[in-house]
Write a protein that holds these residues in place. Structure first.
Motif, mmCIF file in Angstrom:
data_model
loop_
_atom_site.group_PDB
_atom_site.id
_atom_site.type_symbol
_atom_site.label_atom_id
_atom_site.label_comp_id
_atom_site.label_asym_id
_atom_site.label_seq_id
_atom_site.Cartn_x
_atom_site.Cartn_y
_atom_site.Cartn_z
ATOM 1 N N ASN A 154 -20.131 -34.924 -27.193
ATOM 2 C CA ASN A 154 -20.503 -34.377 -28.496
ATOM 3 C C ASN A 154 -21.052 -32.954 -28.439
ATOM 4 O O ASN A 154 -21.564 -32.458 -29.441
ATOM 5 C CB ASN A 154 -21.498 -35.305 -29.213
ATOM 6 C CG ASN A 154 -20.967 -36.706 -29.343
ATOM 7 O OD1 ASN A 154 -19.871 -36.912 -29.846
ATOM 8 N ND2 ASN A 154 -21.706 -37.678 -28.848
ATOM 9 N N LYS A 155 -20.940 -32.300 -27.276
ATOM 10 C CA LYS A 155 -21.401 -30.916 -27.134
ATOM 11 C C LYS A 155 -20.297 -30.001 -26.633
ATOM 12 O O LYS A 155 -20.265 -28.827 -26.971
ATOM 13 C CB LYS A 155 -22.592 -30.846 -26.171
ATOM 14 C CG LYS A 155 -23.826 -31.523 -26.708
ATOM 15 C CD LYS A 155 -24.970 -31.444 -25.739
ATOM 16 C CE LYS A 155 -26.156 -32.176 -26.349
ATOM 17 N NZ LYS A 155 -26.984 -32.802 -25.367
ATOM 18 N N GLU A 156 -19.435 -30.547 -25.788
ATOM 19 C CA GLU A 156 -18.323 -29.781 -25.239
ATOM 20 C C GLU A 156 -17.025 -30.352 -25.781
ATOM 21 O O GLU A 156 -16.964 -31.523 -26.150
ATOM 22 C CB GLU A 156 -18.287 -29.902 -23.712
ATOM 23 C CG GLU A 156 -19.446 -29.273 -22.988
ATOM 24 C CD GLU A 156 -19.273 -29.433 -21.486
ATOM 25 O OE1 GLU A 156 -18.656 -28.537 -20.875
ATOM 26 O OE2 GLU A 156 -19.748 -30.443 -20.946
ATOM 27 N N LEU A 198 -26.431 -38.459 -26.636
ATOM 28 C CA LEU A 198 -26.974 -37.164 -27.064
ATOM 29 C C LEU A 198 -27.588 -36.394 -25.900
ATOM 30 O O LEU A 198 -27.606 -35.162 -25.918
ATOM 31 C CB LEU A 198 -28.017 -37.372 -28.167
ATOM 32 C CG LEU A 198 -27.486 -38.003 -29.453
ATOM 33 C CD1 LEU A 198 -28.627 -38.312 -30.400
ATOM 34 C CD2 LEU A 198 -26.454 -37.097 -30.104
#
Length: 159
Positions: A42-44, A12
């Protein structure tokens, strides 16, 4: 069963960068696995297989021909999650000690022109799955936004 080391990393808060993933002993030799994280998990968006495959061919070729490191290179290949690559070297260097090698590798990929090494039916099991322009763009992004500006947050796993 116990969790393997890579599943204990806090994904994260993980930034693109260069991390020591693990150190293993093989007889008297230490093998160090480096996490070359190119995208924020999990962000890009993850990388597509064509550019990953191209980076793998170019990166492996460059590293296995590197004047200083070629005899230390054990493995260079993609992570299953498609957010980066693993590099395994014989030796016990830190992330900051191999940062220049990683920069050189991705500069080679960013600047590469011509036929991708090993991209033929004779040499590769999936030679049509290549995307050199996107591999070059991803190498540029990794260099510009992570490697050239690397600090403790890009070289040490988050707690």
């Amino acid at each position: 069963m116990q969790k393997i080391a890579s599943f204990t990393v806090n994904h994260l808060d993980l930034l693109p960068g260069v991390y020591v993933s693990r150190r293993d002993s093989l007889g008297t030799e230490t093998l160090t696995t480096y996490d070359l994280r190119m995208t924020a998990p999990n962000k890009e968006p993850v990388m597509n297989t064509a550019e990953i495959h191209t980076i793998e061919h170019l990166g492996a070729t460059f590293l296995r021909n590197h004047a200083e490191y070629k005899d230390q290179v054990i493995y260079f290949g993609p992570m299953g999650c498609r957010t980066g690559f693993y590099l395994i070297l014989a030796g016990d260097q830190t992330s900051s000690e191999i940062l220049e090698l990683v920069k050189e590798t991705f500069e080679y990929i960013r600047d590469f022109e011509g036929e991708v090494p090993g991209a033929s039916a004779r040499d590769c099991g999936n030679y049509l799955d290549m995307n050199l322009p996107m591999a070059k763009l991803l190498a540029y992004k990794y260099l510009t936004f992570s490697l050239y500006t690397a600090n403790e947050k890009n070289l040490n796993y988050p707690e």
